[in-house]
Motif scaffolding. Sequence first.
Motif, PDB file in Angstrom:
ATOM      1  N   TYR A 138     -53.634 -77.430  -8.290  1.00 38.01           N
ATOM      2  CA  TYR A 138     -54.037 -78.736  -7.724  1.00 38.01           C
ATOM      3  C   TYR A 138     -55.637 -79.002  -8.318  1.00 38.01           C
ATOM      4  CZ  TYR A 138     -49.866 -78.166  -4.911  1.00 38.01           C
ATOM      5  OH  TYR A 138     -48.692 -77.989  -4.293  1.00 38.01           O
ATOM      6  N   PRO A 139     -55.864 -80.145  -8.107  1.00 37.28           N
ATOM      7  CA  PRO A 139     -57.361 -80.524  -8.314  1.00 37.28           C
ATOM      8  C   PRO A 139     -58.293 -79.608  -8.028  1.00 37.28           C
ATOM      9  CG  PRO A 139     -55.974 -82.438  -7.839  1.00 37.28           C
ATOM     10  CD  PRO A 139     -55.154 -81.149  -7.523  1.00 37.28           C
ATOM     11  N   PHE A 140     -58.194 -79.310  -6.570  1.00 36.77           N
ATOM     12  CA  PHE A 140     -59.269 -78.524  -5.942  1.00 36.77           C
ATOM     13  C   PHE A 140     -58.590 -77.326  -5.272  1.00 36.77           C
ATOM     14  CE2 PHE A 140     -61.053 -82.694  -6.393  1.00 36.77           C
ATOM     15  CZ  PHE A 140     -62.232 -82.623  -6.883  1.00 36.77           C
ATOM     16  N   GLN A 141     -59.155 -76.215  -5.295  1.00 35.60           N
ATOM     17  CA  GLN A 141     -58.648 -75.077  -4.684  1.00 35.60           C
ATOM     18  C   GLN A 141     -59.696 -74.269  -3.975  1.00 35.60           C
ATOM     19  OE1 GLN A 141     -54.607 -73.379  -6.678  1.00 35.60           O
ATOM     20  NE2 GLN A 141     -56.197 -73.930  -8.446  1.00 35.60           N
ATOM     21  N   ALA A 142     -59.517 -73.786  -2.695  1.00 42.56           N
ATOM     22  CA  ALA A 142     -60.406 -73.101  -2.032  1.00 42.56           C
ATOM     23  C   ALA A 142     -59.760 -72.024  -1.281  1.00 42.56           C
ATOM     24  CB  ALA A 142     -61.411 -73.919  -1.143  1.00 42.56           C
ATOM     25  N   ASP A 143     -60.672 -71.255  -0.571  1.00 42.79           N
ATOM     26  CA  ASP A 143     -60.243 -69.970   0.317  1.00 42.79           C
ATOM     27  C   ASP A 143     -59.748 -70.521   1.707  1.00 42.79           C
ATOM     28  OD1 ASP A 143     -60.287 -68.200  -1.759  1.00 42.79           O
ATOM     29  OD2 ASP A 143     -62.288 -67.592  -1.315  1.00 42.79           O
ATOM     30  N   ASN A 144     -60.421 -71.442   2.097  1.00 44.95           N
ATOM     31  CA  ASN A 144     -60.030 -72.070   3.469  1.00 44.95           C
ATOM     32  C   ASN A 144     -60.231 -73.779   3.359  1.00 44.95           C
ATOM     33  OD1 ASN A 144     -63.033 -72.707   4.167  1.00 44.95           O
ATOM     34  ND2 ASN A 144     -63.163 -70.587   3.733  1.00 44.95           N
TER      35      ASN A 144
END
Length: 414
Positions: A213-219
């Motif tokens: 996806y365009p942005f990915q993060a841990d939370n």
Amino acid sequence: MNAAALSPEDPAELGGFELLGRIGHGGMGQVYLGESPGGEPAAVKVIKPSVVDSETRTRFAQEIEVLKTIWGPRIAAFLDADAEAEQPWLATEYVDGPDLRKHITTHGPLPTALTASLGATLAEALAGVHKQGLLHRDLKPANILLGPNGPKIIDFGLAVFTESSASLTAPNTVLGTPACMAPEQANGVKPLSPSVDVYALGACLLFAATGHYPFQADNLHALFHLITKPDAQPDLTNAPQELIPLLTTMLSYAPQDRPALPEVVQQCRTVIEGQGLKVAQARHRLTTHIAATTPQDTAPVPPLAPAPLDAAALADPPTAVLPQSPGTTAPTVPLPHGSAAPATYTPTLKAGPIPAVRDLQPTRPVPPPGTPPPARRGQEHTGPTGGVAQTRHSPQARRVAQQLREAYAQGAKF
């Protein structure tokens, strides 16, 4: 048709739709594979009694009225519903194919021309929805079904009328799936414009072409921070060079910088033609590609174990109602995938949409020892008026039901 066997507690029929198996379940209730009297397959959503009250029925009835207004060849059709039934239910067209998320996760990214074909088809479909005065607002790979006749969009539970300030949602809430959510939607801006669907489509096409996806993060805190940060750039790693200009503009931070849907269609056509194909040829190759990689069986789907919290889990959690206080730009509590819902997460119809068919976790009932397999299919059963009604099946439905009975019997511990 993939479905799990019915349990002994499941109804045999709802609203004239004979139920053949379970597609999935969620906090709101159960979704069944059903069949109309004429043999038309349907996805039948049933709201469980524990969440049914007057407010729920009102909300459900409002969403039904919205669904009745949406039509188009790339939209899974509304069939019937009853918000006043003891267990409110909704029947929509059943699309016999995987959703985009499942297909890409299982088989990898689509070739460039097929991604562009998907983009052209869906952009044209969304443009038709916008002409009807509606937005989708929760377009994501799990809401794009890859059927035998091409892709179709499902789950318009978050759709609202664009020309009205009225909303079916509670004030100061953010509805949608974070991984595909436009920045202004994440910021709680209202009213929203058609540009939110353009952004979401761009996120879906990026996922189709790359698997991310365009942005990915841990939370969720970190993810919302990235989405709402004006100078944050979407991750276009591994995106085909031919698609990067289009994806870059579709995923622009400012709504006014994104292209209109007809322009998206045209740019997708240009990419397809640059690959030496005509648009019709690319569409045919897309459906052929999906068919070639989709198992044609009717085996029940085993239950999925809760996944650990990671980027993939954050990409498509259950559609969340994320409360916001005025002036804030991010939810106050993260929602870990597979964990108990915190107090500020409200997965009920009072403040959120009906669960999407393809977002729900497949189930496989495990009967207690000594319980015989259900014998509803092919037997007489009591009809809605109390009389005895005969079940009816198309030949295909009878084969499906027989395999489901056999699978159920094999899973029984007796």
